[in-house]
Design an enzyme around this catalytic site. Structure first.
Site, PDB file in Angstrom:
ATOM      1  N   HIS A   1      -9.182   0.941   6.824  1.00 14.92           N
ATOM      2  CA  HIS A   1      -8.414   0.757   5.760  1.00 14.92           C
ATOM      3  C   HIS A   1      -8.137   2.309   5.010  1.00 14.92           C
ATOM      4  O   HIS A   1      -7.180   2.548   4.676  1.00 14.92           O
ATOM      5  CB  HIS A   1      -9.075   0.036   4.620  1.00 14.92           C
ATOM      6  CG  HIS A   1      -8.295  -0.389   3.611  1.00 14.92           C
ATOM      7  ND1 HIS A   1      -7.124  -0.932   3.656  1.00 14.92           N
ATOM      8  CD2 HIS A   1      -8.621  -0.159   2.209  1.00 14.92           C
ATOM      9  CE1 HIS A   1      -6.753  -0.963   2.265  1.00 14.92           C
ATOM     10  NE2 HIS A   1      -7.468  -0.522   1.626  1.00 14.92           N
TER      11      HIS A   1
ATOM     12  N   HIS B   1      -5.619  -2.282  -5.230  1.00 13.56           N
ATOM     13  CA  HIS B   1      -4.385  -2.965  -5.680  1.00 13.56           C
ATOM     14  C   HIS B   1      -4.705  -3.357  -7.248  1.00 13.56           C
ATOM     15  O   HIS B   1      -5.582  -4.052  -7.523  1.00 13.56           O
ATOM     16  CB  HIS B   1      -4.475  -4.480  -4.875  1.00 13.56           C
ATOM     17  CG  HIS B   1      -3.983  -4.307  -3.669  1.00 13.56           C
ATOM     18  ND1 HIS B   1      -2.861  -4.741  -3.066  1.00 13.56           N
ATOM     19  CD2 HIS B   1      -4.436  -3.496  -2.572  1.00 13.56           C
ATOM     20  CE1 HIS B   1      -2.700  -4.550  -1.851  1.00 13.56           C
ATOM     21  NE2 HIS B   1      -3.754  -3.745  -1.540  1.00 13.56           N
TER      22      HIS B   1
ATOM     23  N   TYR C   1      -6.122 -13.640   3.156  1.00  9.72           N
ATOM     24  CA  TYR C   1      -7.652 -13.536   3.757  1.00  9.72           C
ATOM     25  C   TYR C   1      -8.434 -13.301   2.669  1.00  9.72           C
ATOM     26  O   TYR C   1      -9.804 -13.353   2.520  1.00  9.72           O
ATOM     27  CB  TYR C   1      -7.604 -12.374   4.487  1.00  9.72           C
ATOM     28  CG  TYR C   1      -7.238 -11.062   3.952  1.00  9.72           C
ATOM     29  CD1 TYR C   1      -8.163 -10.346   2.904  1.00  9.72           C
ATOM     30  CD2 TYR C   1      -6.151 -10.308   4.269  1.00  9.72           C
ATOM     31  CE1 TYR C   1      -7.787  -9.096   2.220  1.00  9.72           C
ATOM     32  CE2 TYR C   1      -5.418  -9.003   3.608  1.00  9.72           C
ATOM     33  CZ  TYR C   1      -6.612  -8.694   2.616  1.00  9.72           C
ATOM     34  OH  TYR C   1      -6.036  -7.576   1.920  1.00  9.72           O
ATOM     35  N   GLU C   2      -8.065 -13.243   1.185  1.00 12.25           N
ATOM     36  CA  GLU C   2      -8.972 -13.263   0.348  1.00 12.25           C
ATOM     37  C   GLU C   2      -9.439 -14.739  -0.034  1.00 12.25           C
ATOM     38  O   GLU C   2     -10.670 -14.944  -1.172  1.00 12.25           O
ATOM     39  CB  GLU C   2      -8.227 -12.778  -1.081  1.00 12.25           C
ATOM     40  CG  GLU C   2      -7.899 -11.228  -0.994  1.00 12.25           C
ATOM     41  CD  GLU C   2      -6.958 -10.797  -2.150  1.00 12.25           C
ATOM     42  OE1 GLU C   2      -7.499 -10.612  -3.245  1.00 12.25           O
ATOM     43  OE2 GLU C   2      -5.626 -10.674  -1.993  1.00 12.25           O
TER      44      GLU C   2
ATOM     45  N   ASN D   1      -0.176   3.027  10.762  1.00  8.75           N
ATOM     46  CA  ASN D   1      -1.094   3.264  11.647  1.00  8.75           C
ATOM     47  C   ASN D   1      -0.518   2.709  13.120  1.00  8.75           C
ATOM     48  O   ASN D   1       0.312   1.779  12.910  1.00  8.75           O
ATOM     49  CB  ASN D   1      -2.513   2.754  11.503  1.00  8.75           C
ATOM     50  CG  ASN D   1      -2.474   1.189  11.311  1.00  8.75           C
ATOM     51  OD1 ASN D   1      -2.170   0.821  10.293  1.00  8.75           O
ATOM     52  ND2 ASN D   1      -2.728   0.491  12.288  1.00  8.75           N
TER      53      ASN D   1
ATOM     54  N   SER E   1       0.788  -1.294  -0.002  1.00 13.30           N
ATOM     55  CA  SER E   1       0.051   0.016  -0.001  1.00 13.30           C
ATOM     56  C   SER E   1       0.859   1.305  -0.136  1.00 13.30           C
ATOM     57  O   SER E   1       2.019   1.271   0.886  1.00 13.30           O
ATOM     58  CB  SER E   1      -0.977   0.114   1.281  1.00 13.30           C
ATOM     59  OG  SER E   1      -1.565  -1.018   1.390  1.00 13.30           O
TER      60      SER E   1
ATOM     61  N   HIS F   1      -3.792 -11.910  -1.152  1.00 14.55           N
ATOM     62  CA  HIS F   1      -3.432 -12.084   0.413  1.00 14.55           C
ATOM     63  C   HIS F   1      -4.112 -13.377   0.789  1.00 14.55           C
ATOM     64  O   HIS F   1      -5.318 -13.642   0.175  1.00 14.55           O
ATOM     65  CB  HIS F   1      -4.122 -10.774   1.120  1.00 14.55           C
ATOM     66  CG  HIS F   1      -3.392  -9.699   0.836  1.00 14.55           C
ATOM     67  ND1 HIS F   1      -3.939  -8.954  -0.477  1.00 14.55           N
ATOM     68  CD2 HIS F   1      -2.724  -8.812   1.481  1.00 14.55           C
ATOM     69  CE1 HIS F   1      -3.121  -8.010   0.015  1.00 14.55           C
ATOM     70  NE2 HIS F   1      -2.165  -7.798   0.640  1.00 14.55           N
TER      71      HIS F   1
ATOM     72  N   MET G   1      -0.817  -8.054   7.194  1.00 14.15           N
ATOM     73  CA  MET G   1      -1.517  -9.304   6.494  1.00 14.15           C
ATOM     74  C   MET G   1      -0.703  -9.974   5.427  1.00 14.15           C
ATOM     75  O   MET G   1      -1.486 -10.725   4.558  1.00 14.15           O
ATOM     76  CB  MET G   1      -2.946  -8.834   6.447  1.00 14.15           C
ATOM     77  CG  MET G   1      -3.573  -8.434   7.581  1.00 14.15           C
ATOM     78  SD  MET G   1      -5.202  -7.714   7.133  1.00 14.15           S
ATOM     79  CE  MET G   1      -5.599  -6.663   8.471  1.00 14.15           C
ATOM     80  N   SER G   2       0.543  -9.784   5.274  1.00 18.10           N
ATOM     81  CA  SER G   2       1.033 -10.132   3.996  1.00 18.10           C
ATOM     82  C   SER G   2       2.529 -10.558   4.310  1.00 18.10           C
ATOM     83  O   SER G   2       2.892 -10.411   5.581  1.00 18.10           O
ATOM     84  CB  SER G   2       1.227  -9.135   2.781  1.00 18.10           C
ATOM     85  OG  SER G   2       1.872  -7.957   3.196  1.00 18.10           O
TER      86      SER G   2
ATOM     87  N   ALA H   1       2.433  -2.135   4.080  1.00 20.37           N
ATOM     88  CA  ALA H   1       1.689  -1.079   5.087  1.00 20.37           C
ATOM     89  C   ALA H   1       1.699  -2.114   6.358  1.00 20.37           C
ATOM     90  O   ALA H   1       1.177  -3.433   6.323  1.00 20.37           O
ATOM     91  CB  ALA H   1       0.533  -0.590   4.740  1.00 20.37           C
TER      92      ALA H   1
HETATM   93  N1  HPA Z   1      -2.964  -4.642  11.238  1.00 19.16           N
HETATM   94  C1  HPA Z   1      -2.627  -5.375  10.408  1.00 19.16           C
HETATM   95  N2  HPA Z   1      -2.455  -5.092   9.100  1.00 19.16           N
HETATM   96  C2  HPA Z   1      -2.157  -3.845   8.970  1.00 19.16           C
HETATM   97  C3  HPA Z   1      -2.494  -2.824   9.895  1.00 19.16           C
HETATM   98  C4  HPA Z   1      -2.466  -3.170  11.162  1.00 19.16           C
HETATM   99  O1  HPA Z   1      -3.066  -2.499  12.150  1.00 19.16           O
HETATM  100  N3  HPA Z   1      -2.018  -1.672   9.286  1.00 19.16           N
HETATM  101  C5  HPA Z   1      -1.898  -2.041   8.000  1.00 19.16           C
HETATM  102  N4  HPA Z   1      -1.755  -3.279   7.797  1.00 19.16           N
END
Ligand code: HPA
Length: 277
Positions: free
Chosen positions: A248, A62, A86-87, A236, A31, A84, A212-213, A114
């Site tokens: 997101h 994406h 989760y997809e 974040n 990201s 990912h 998550m990757s 990210a």
């Molecule tokens: N948690 C999980 N995945 C993320 C986060 C998070 O806070 N920020 C960006 N991807």
């Protein structure tokens, strides 16, 4: 033949028919870096849709294509969009692109993403050099019959993120004037963000950032003998460390804000990795 290897080879044959470019390094764009290709001297592109059997991402924002060309004068392939876990893809499918990149000839894998900051000294917008990873909350992409053509059954993971490349990137950050943190990345399955209790648990496990990757991609790349480096954009502060609920949109906004610095660092790092060859 092994079913996953068969699928991989089909994709590879398809790529070979369509692309002649030989990348030295592969860059997976997380990201915020999605438009990194705009800074490249593009030679060829290949949409994931045009590769038969290739897993295609469903995440908004994406794009799904390989961009072949030069970054800082170095021949690279950039993956604009990844899939990912989760997809709903099997871990073996999530790592198919990384394995394909290895077959294309790239020796080095540069991972970006990210991530949420767990380390309490981090701020949103920081960049973090990944020093190591924790993948215990996601299944290994190596489960199932081993693909002997790629690597051994029980691959060593004591240096997933190359010490040599880490040194080069730390120096590149100084050259580029980009502040760089360091830390351990933990991958969760997502798609839900974590609870504050989970983040406290990951903090105690030694993680500095969560996403998550990346970790399963790194496992597959290491299995296949690639040299790996990675940088997270701390988009974040993780749940419970931040007082705000996570969205997101926030992740995307921060990643976009930091993108110019991130791109500058990545290009400097790619140049320096090439020159150190
Ligand atoms: N948690 C999980 N995945 C993320 C986060 C998070 O806070 N920020 C960006 N991807």
């Amino acid at each position: 033949m092994n079913e996953n290897y068969e699928k991989l080879m089909k994709c590879f044959e398809c790529v070979q028919k369509k692309v002649s470019f030989k990348p030295e390094l592969a860059l997976i764009l997380g990201s915020g870096l999605g438009d990194y290709a705009d800074t490249m001297e593009v030679a060829e592109t290949l949409d994931y849709h045009d590769i038969e059997g290739f897993p295609v991402s469903t995440v908004p924002g994406h794009k799904g294509r390989f961009v072949f060309g030069y970054a800082g004068g170095v021949p690279i392939v950039a993956m604009q969009g990844r899939v990912h876990f989760y997809e709903g893809y099997k871990p073996q499918d999530v790592v198919l692109p990384v394995r394909l990149i290895k077959l294309m000839g790239a020796k080095t894998l540069f991972l970006t993403n990210a991530a949420g900051g767990i380390n309490r000294s981090f701020n949103a917008g920081d960049l973090m050099l990944i020093t190591d990873q924790i993948s215990m909350s996601v299944p290994s992409p190596l489960i199932g019959e081993n693909i002997e053509e790629l690597g051994v059954r029980f691959p060593d993971m004591s240096e997933v993120y190359s010490r040599r490349l880490r040194k080069i990137i730390e120096n590149a950050a100084v050259t580029a004037g980009v502040p760089l943190r360091k830390g351990v990345y933990i991958q969760t399955t997502g798609p839900q963000y974590e609870t504050p209790a989970e983040i406290r648990a990951y903090e105690r496990l030694g993680a500095d950032a969560v996403g998550m990757s990346t970790a399963i991609e790194a496992i597959a790349a290491r299995h296949a003998g690639m040299e790996i480096c990675g940088i997270s954009c701390i988009s974040n502060l993780a749940a419970g460390i931040s007082v705000n609920p996570l969205t997101h949109a926030e992740v995307q906004e921060t990643a976009d804000r930091v993108a110019p610095l991130f791109k500058k660092l990545v290009t400097q790092a790619i140049k320096d990795i090439h020159e150190a060859e």
